[in-house]
Design a protein around this motif. Structure first.
Motif, PDB file in Angstrom:
ATOM      1  N   GLU A  13       0.822  -1.204   0.000  1.00  0.00           N
ATOM      2  CA  GLU A  13       0.000   0.000   0.000  1.00  0.00           C
ATOM      3  C   GLU A  13       0.862   1.263   0.000  1.00  0.00           C
ATOM      4  O   GLU A  13       0.558   2.251  -0.687  1.00  0.00           O
ATOM      5  N   GLU A  27      -6.566   1.403 -13.478  1.00  0.00           N
ATOM      6  CA  GLU A  27      -7.508   1.333 -12.364  1.00  0.00           C
ATOM      7  C   GLU A  27      -7.189   2.410 -11.335  1.00  0.00           C
ATOM      8  O   GLU A  27      -6.078   2.953 -11.291  1.00  0.00           O
ATOM      9  N   GLU A  37      -7.373   2.750  -5.255  1.00  0.00           N
ATOM     10  CA  GLU A  37      -8.075   1.866  -4.311  1.00  0.00           C
ATOM     11  C   GLU A  37      -8.283   0.475  -4.916  1.00  0.00           C
ATOM     12  O   GLU A  37      -8.160  -0.545  -4.230  1.00  0.00           O
ATOM     13  N   LYS A  38      -8.611   0.444  -6.201  1.00  0.00           N
ATOM     14  CA  LYS A  38      -8.794  -0.857  -6.862  1.00  0.00           C
ATOM     15  C   LYS A  38      -7.471  -1.611  -6.956  1.00  0.00           C
ATOM     16  O   LYS A  38      -7.430  -2.832  -6.803  1.00  0.00           O
ATOM     17  N   LYS A  78      -4.961  -1.319  -4.843  1.00  0.00           N
ATOM     18  CA  LYS A  78      -4.674  -1.817  -3.496  1.00  0.00           C
ATOM     19  C   LYS A  78      -5.437  -3.116  -3.235  1.00  0.00           C
ATOM     20  O   LYS A  78      -4.877  -4.087  -2.714  1.00  0.00           O
ATOM     21  N   SER A  79      -6.706  -3.123  -3.607  1.00  0.00           N
ATOM     22  CA  SER A  79      -7.530  -4.316  -3.415  1.00  0.00           C
ATOM     23  C   SER A  79      -6.997  -5.482  -4.248  1.00  0.00           C
ATOM     24  O   SER A  79      -6.941  -6.631  -3.778  1.00  0.00           O
ATOM     25  N   ARG A  80      -6.599  -5.181  -5.469  1.00  0.00           N
ATOM     26  CA  ARG A  80      -6.058  -6.216  -6.362  1.00  0.00           C
ATOM     27  C   ARG A  80      -4.789  -6.833  -5.762  1.00  0.00           C
ATOM     28  O   ARG A  80      -4.608  -8.057  -5.769  1.00  0.00           O
ATOM     29  N   GLN A  89      -3.890  -6.924  -2.611  1.00  0.00           N
ATOM     30  CA  GLN A  89      -4.251  -7.702  -1.423  1.00  0.00           C
ATOM     31  C   GLN A  89      -4.775  -9.077  -1.824  1.00  0.00           C
ATOM     32  O   GLN A  89      -4.435 -10.095  -1.208  1.00  0.00           O
ATOM     33  N   ASN A  90      -5.605  -9.099  -2.877  1.00  0.00           N
ATOM     34  CA  ASN A  90      -6.138 -10.377  -3.354  1.00  0.00           C
ATOM     35  C   ASN A  90      -5.026 -11.268  -3.899  1.00  0.00           C
ATOM     36  O   ASN A  90      -5.034 -12.489  -3.690  1.00  0.00           O
TER      37      ASN A  90
END
Length: 481
Positions: A350, A390, A393-394, A396-398, A400-401
């Protein structure tokens, strides 16, 4: 068209290996093809024969410079003169010459990074190609075990109207990776050929140790008393150097191979191994792709790989001649934590994403973060790709996944070690396939007799090799130890 006659005419072979004829036949019909063929099953023939049957160039996108050079050298040894590799090894004059005469080549090898250069991209789109090949196509997938963001952009470069067929080649691929390959390459209802990932002649062994030091002791004792050639995979450059040095002290012709060595040294080590001057290579996963050595008898994983795909790719470098080979997987409690660290080390965190966006917002070039060492090259490439598409925020989510997915992959390797179920069955199932029948000397869990599979080392032969080899080693390989 009589493909059997063409095979005999151009390569001198009397018969195709499994899958080759179907793959080539569909290419000649103009269809896109995804071909999953294990190491040693002749993937390169699937584009080389069409290259002789078509009268237009074949473009091969290859992920590693060493792999590309190896393929070019093989073609030249076969007498093919109309072959070129577009990569960073070319001088400016050589690059200009190659681009000017690009249409005249039969085989054009190119790295994904070079393909994306505006001048090269424009020239590729000007010429008429007969076939586009994505070699080691698993690198295209974000879930692949050698994720390369530049590979994701291949589909953006290729013409979408009147384009030639696309051939995606890999040794292994899960269903998820296959979906990514088809999507990112924008393939049109491709023909799919999947050979079984099971290599019956590679016998699977796992060994569990209480202390890490015991693993190293076992490796040294095992290697000095059994016959190679062999590859030892480890997760760190320092450990590769340390193990190879211990083996050398035991009069074993060994060398460490990793990305920290100079390209010239790596090339020398590789050639010595191929020529039989080295018995063992101790390597990080930087070694293996594009190394065509038929008689590797043993592969030892000093610590667990990060994915089952890694595992299958790496053990698949053994037994390419069809004779028996053994793959040893060593484990000590806590190895999975190190594997998770290695698997996610190059994933952007992040703080990296925020720093990247701060730099852009300040009107500065994000490349400065690479130059000053704030971001690694891999982190920079990944962020450059995804943040152009993207929101932060997207992304960061990607990330993490992806981290969670990589942790799950490590846990599957841990199950291979901890479960009592047939190791071969577990690995084959991971790739969506099934074992038809149980084989003899299958794996540790099914029962295995190693005395018939691992030969004793010829000590006198090893010593003779060592005398000439060690003179070169002192100069080239141990100078930084």
């Amino acid at each position: 068209m009589n493909l059997q006659a063409a095979l005999k005419q151009y390569f001198g072979y009397d018969a195709f290996r499994p899958g080759q004829e179907e793959i080539i036949g569909n290419i000649l019909k103009g269809k896109d093809v995804v071909a999953i063929l294990p190491t040693g099953m002749g993937k390169s023939l699937c584009y080389q024969l069409p290259g002789y049957l078509f009268q237009k160039p074949v473009l091969i996108v290859s992920p590693l410079l060493s792999l590309m050079q190896d393929q070019v050298d093989q073609l030249k040894q076969m007498g093919e003169k109309r072959v070129v590799a577009l990569n960073s090894f070319l001088t400016m004059e050589q690059k200009k010459y190659a681009l000017h005469f690009l249409q005249e080549y039969r085989f054009i090898f190119i790295s994904p990074e070079m393909l994306l250069q505006p001048q090269v991209k424009a020239r590729i789109q000007e010429i008429e190609l007969s076939l586009i090949v994505a070699d080691e196509a698993h690198c295209i997938s974000q879930w692949g075990f050698d994720f390369r963001p530049d590979y994701l952009r291949i589909g953006e470069v290729l013409p979408q109207s009147n384009r030639p067929p696309i051939l995606a080649l890999s040794a292994t691929a899960t269903d998820t990776v296959l979906r990514d390959i088809k999507s990112y390459l924008k393939m049109d209802e491709p023909f799919q050929y999947m050979h079984t990932v099971n290599r019956e002649n590679i016998h699977l062994v796992k060994k569990v140790f209480t202390h890490r030091e015991e693993k190293i002791e076992w490796i040294i004792e095992h290697v000095k008393s059994t016959a190679g050639p062999g590859i030892i995979y480890t997760q760190s450059r320092a450990k590769a150097e340390a193990i190879s040095l211990q083996l050398i002290q035991q009069n074993v012709a060994a060398a460490a191979y990793h990305a920290g060595k100079e390209a010239q040294d790596r090339q020398f080590i590789q050639q010595q191994f191929l020529a039989g001057k080295l018995e063992w290579i101790v390597a990080t996963n930087a070694f293996g792709m594009g190394i065509h050595k038929e008689n590797v008898r043993q592969v030892i994983h000093e610590t667990m790989p990060a994915t089952l795909s890694n595992y299958m790719q790496e053990i698949g470098r053994a037994g390419r001649d069809g004779d028996s080979a053994v793959a040893f997987l060593l484990y000590c409690d806590g190895d999975e934590q190190f594997a998770k660290f290695i698997a996610t080390e190059d994933l952007p965190k992040e703080v990296h994403i925020e720093r990247f966006m701060q730099t852009v917002a300040a009107g500065q070039q994000p490349e400065s973060l690479l130059t000053n060492g704030e971001l690694s090259e891999v982190v920079f490439r990944v962020l450059s790709y995804w943040l152009a598409r993207e929101s932060p925020e997207k992304v960061k989510s990607r990330m993490q996944n992806m981290q969670l997915k990589k942790f799950e992959e490590v846990e599957l390797v841990l199950k291979l070690i901890s479960l009592e179920e047939c190791m071969r069955r577990q690995v084959v199932r991971y790739f969506g396939q099934h074992l038809i029948e149980q084989q003899e000397n299958c794996c540790t869990n099914c029962g295995i007799e190693l005395s018939n599979l691992v030969q004793k080392r010829d000590l006198s032969k090893g010593t003779v090799k060592m005398t000439n080899w060690q003179q070169r080693l002192d100069k080239l390989l141990l100078r930084n130890l």
